[in-house]
Design a protein around this motif. Structure first.
Motif, short mmCIF file in Angstrom:
data_model
loop_
_atom_site.label_atom_id
_atom_site.label_comp_id
_atom_site.label_asym_id
_atom_site.label_seq_id
_atom_site.Cartn_x
_atom_site.Cartn_y
_atom_site.Cartn_z
N UNK A 89 0.85 -1.18 0.00
CA UNK A 89 0.00 0.00 0.00
C UNK A 89 0.89 1.23 0.00
N UNK A 90 0.85 2.00 -1.08
CA UNK A 90 1.62 3.24 -1.18
C UNK A 90 0.74 4.39 -0.69
N UNK A 91 1.15 5.00 0.42
CA UNK A 91 0.35 6.02 1.08
C UNK A 91 0.99 7.39 0.84
N UNK A 92 0.35 8.21 0.02
CA UNK A 92 0.88 9.53 -0.30
C UNK A 92 0.18 10.59 0.57
N UNK A 93 0.97 11.26 1.40
CA UNK A 93 0.45 12.32 2.25
C UNK A 93 0.93 13.65 1.67
N UNK A 94 0.00 14.45 1.16
CA UNK A 94 0.40 15.67 0.48
C UNK A 94 -0.49 16.84 0.87
N UNK A 95 0.09 18.03 0.83
CA UNK A 95 -0.65 19.27 1.07
C UNK A 95 -0.62 20.13 -0.20
N UNK A 96 -0.26 19.52 -1.32
CA UNK A 96 -0.15 20.23 -2.59
C UNK A 96 -0.27 19.20 -3.72
N UNK A 97 -0.30 19.63 -4.97
CA UNK A 97 -0.31 18.67 -6.07
C UNK A 97 0.93 17.77 -6.04
N UNK A 98 0.86 16.65 -6.73
CA UNK A 98 1.97 15.71 -6.79
C UNK A 98 2.81 16.00 -8.05
N UNK A 99 4.00 16.58 -7.88
CA UNK A 99 4.79 16.98 -9.05
C UNK A 99 5.43 15.81 -9.80
N UNK A 100 5.52 14.63 -9.16
CA UNK A 100 6.24 13.52 -9.78
C UNK A 100 5.31 12.42 -10.28
N UNK A 119 -3.03 5.14 -2.25
CA UNK A 119 -3.97 5.94 -1.46
C UNK A 119 -3.37 7.33 -1.29
N UNK A 120 -4.20 8.35 -1.39
CA UNK A 120 -3.73 9.73 -1.30
C UNK A 120 -4.54 10.48 -0.24
N UNK A 121 -3.83 11.13 0.68
CA UNK A 121 -4.47 12.07 1.61
C UNK A 121 -4.08 13.46 1.14
N UNK A 122 -5.03 14.20 0.57
CA UNK A 122 -4.77 15.52 -0.02
C UNK A 122 -5.45 16.59 0.81
N UNK A 123 -4.68 17.50 1.36
CA UNK A 123 -5.21 18.58 2.18
C UNK A 123 -6.30 19.33 1.39
N UNK A 134 -4.44 9.37 -13.77
CA UNK A 134 -3.64 8.16 -13.94
C UNK A 134 -3.81 7.20 -12.79
N UNK A 135 -2.70 6.70 -12.29
CA UNK A 135 -2.75 5.73 -11.19
C UNK A 135 -3.28 6.36 -9.91
N UNK A 136 -3.31 7.70 -9.84
CA UNK A 136 -3.79 8.40 -8.65
C UNK A 136 -5.27 8.77 -8.75
N UNK A 137 -5.89 8.52 -9.90
CA UNK A 137 -7.29 8.86 -10.08
C UNK A 137 -8.17 8.04 -9.14
N UNK A 138 -9.10 8.71 -8.48
CA UNK A 138 -10.05 8.07 -7.57
C UNK A 138 -9.37 7.39 -6.38
N UNK A 139 -8.16 7.82 -6.03
CA UNK A 139 -7.45 7.22 -4.91
C UNK A 139 -7.34 8.17 -3.72
N UNK A 179 4.89 14.23 -1.17
CA UNK A 179 4.85 14.72 -2.55
C UNK A 179 6.24 14.90 -3.13
N UNK A 180 7.25 15.08 -2.26
CA UNK A 180 8.62 15.31 -2.75
C UNK A 180 9.44 14.03 -2.78
N UNK A 181 8.81 12.88 -2.55
CA UNK A 181 9.50 11.58 -2.59
C UNK A 181 9.57 11.05 -4.01
N UNK A 182 10.66 10.33 -4.29
CA UNK A 182 10.77 9.62 -5.56
C UNK A 182 11.25 8.20 -5.27
N UNK A 183 10.96 7.25 -6.16
CA UNK A 183 11.55 5.92 -6.03
C UNK A 183 12.97 5.94 -6.57
N UNK A 184 13.86 5.15 -6.00
CA UNK A 184 15.23 5.06 -6.52
C UNK A 184 15.58 3.62 -6.90
#
Length: 373
Positions: A89-100, A119-123, A134-139, A179-184
């Motif tokens: 489960x990839x949990x994205x916690x953001x207070x702004x759009x996702x730039x990546x 899953x996205x928690x968007x302020x 995309x993959x974030x639609x309806x999440x 939102x500022x995380x990337x996979x490496x």
């Protein structure tokens, strides 16, 4: 004029009943799928492409209030179904759009959908110009404002865990990202690393500089007696947790009641960096690997924020260096009696913080460097 008999009235009622049922179901289906049409952020439940009156029964919506949500999530099965693949489960916690988003889209590209959930928690206080796609639609889960120096960031992470637990029994590991995380690394590399672990990865540090000031930020004795100074821990707010520890966090009320108090000294108040490591240290320190798999560089930090990589710094050498860095071990050795931990060489899987304009150079090296293990 003939008066209707009881028998004729009963027959008429039977004949009209199917029509009434169809009209009712059609009305409910239209209402449910149209309810979030004008929401500023897309709702977690996906919208059906067609209205099918007799489709599969809709799953029950999670409770709206946090207390009921956390209680329900804490009662789910602690084990994933053995007959199904484990999911991350990839949990994205953001207070702004996702730039990546383009990079994450490439990351999940060609990955079987039965291996992960997003899953996205968007302020909701942020004026999003476009919906998540995309993959974030309806999440996007039902979200609330998340503010620095307050317990609201903890609540947001707990909300993500709760929805992930209730949504899919196959969710085995839960990775919190910003939102500022990337996979490496590639998805396959990340999947193998996390699903083969029976322990959580969460940074748990003891005897850090400023520990007392953080512990006393709500007042000298507010944390007592439940959280003693010797049990207070510091660590990154970004972790990868097992299903069991996810249940521990959403089910906690005692330790949360202490961290949910407002700080009186705001410049030493970082609840999200203290609550999770403190709770896991108190409840189950033996089933964790006490470091994070999200790389961060505190050299040159500013205003409590780690270093942010500019677009000009992004290149193959940076990714290689981030991969080769070693996670910081727990200095005090809460698991010092477990010699296997000192021999572990778990790789960093994610990294932060990257500036939004880094997306262009990141996409250039994505296929040949980032996703090539």
């Amino acid at each position: 004029m003939l008066s209707p008999t009881p028998l004729s009235l009963f027959c008429a009622l039977i004949l009209c009943l199917p029509l009434a049922v169809i009209l009712t179901i059609t009305s409910l289906t239209t209402t449910i799928h149209g309810a979030s049409k004008h929401d500023p952020v897309s709702y977690f439940a996906p919208t059906a492409k067609t209205h099918q009156r007799f489709s599969v029964k809709l799953p029950p919506l999670p409770p709206a209030d946090d207390k009921s949500l956390f209680r329900a999530a804490s009662r789910v099965n602690s084990r994933t179904p053995p007959s199904l693949p484990k999911k991350i489960a990839f949990l994205f916690l953001t207070v702004s759009p996702l730039p990546f988003v383009p990079l994450w889209e490439l990351y999940f590209n060609k990955t079987p959908k039965n291996l992960f959930n997003v899953y996205v928690h968007a302020d909701p206080s942020y004026p999003y110009e476009t919906l998540f796609s995309g993959v974030f639609a309806h999440r996007v889960i039902p979200s609330k404002p998340a503010l620095r120096y307050t317990p609201t960031l903890i609540s947001a992470a707990r909300r993500l865990l709760a929805h992930a637990l209730l949504h899919d029994r196959s969710n085995h590991m839960f990775a919190l990202l910003s939102a500022s995380c990337i996979p490496i690394h590639s998805f396959n590399f990340t999947y193998e690393t996390l699903t083969q672990s029976e322990k959580s990865f969460i940074e748990i540090l003891n005897n850090e500089i400023g520990s007392y000031d953080r512990w006393a930020a709500r007042g000298p004795d507010v944390m007592l007696p439940e959280v003693k100074l010797e049990d207070f821990r510091i660590g990154s707010q970004f972790w990868s947790l097992t299903r069991q520890h996810a249940r521990v966090i959403v089910g906690d009320e005692t330790i949360w009641a202490k961290f949910n108090q407002p700080c009186v000294v705001w410049d030493t108040c970082y609840p999200e960096e203290n609550y999770f490591p403190t709770l896991i240290h108190i409840r189950d320190p033996r089933n964790v690997v006490p470091w994070t798999l999200t790389h961060v560089d505190w050299n040159g930090s500013s205003d409590g924020h780690p270093r942010m990589y500019a677009a000009s710094e992004v290149g193959p050498q940076l990714i290689v260096r981030l991969r080769n860095d070693k996670p910081r071990y727990d200095d005090a050795g809460i698991n010092s009696s477990d010699p296997t931990l000192t021999r572990r060489r778990d790789p960093f899987l994610f990294a932060r913080k990257f500036s939004p304009d880094s997306i262009r150079p990141l996409m250039i090296i994505a296929s040949d460097v980032i996703f090539k293990d």
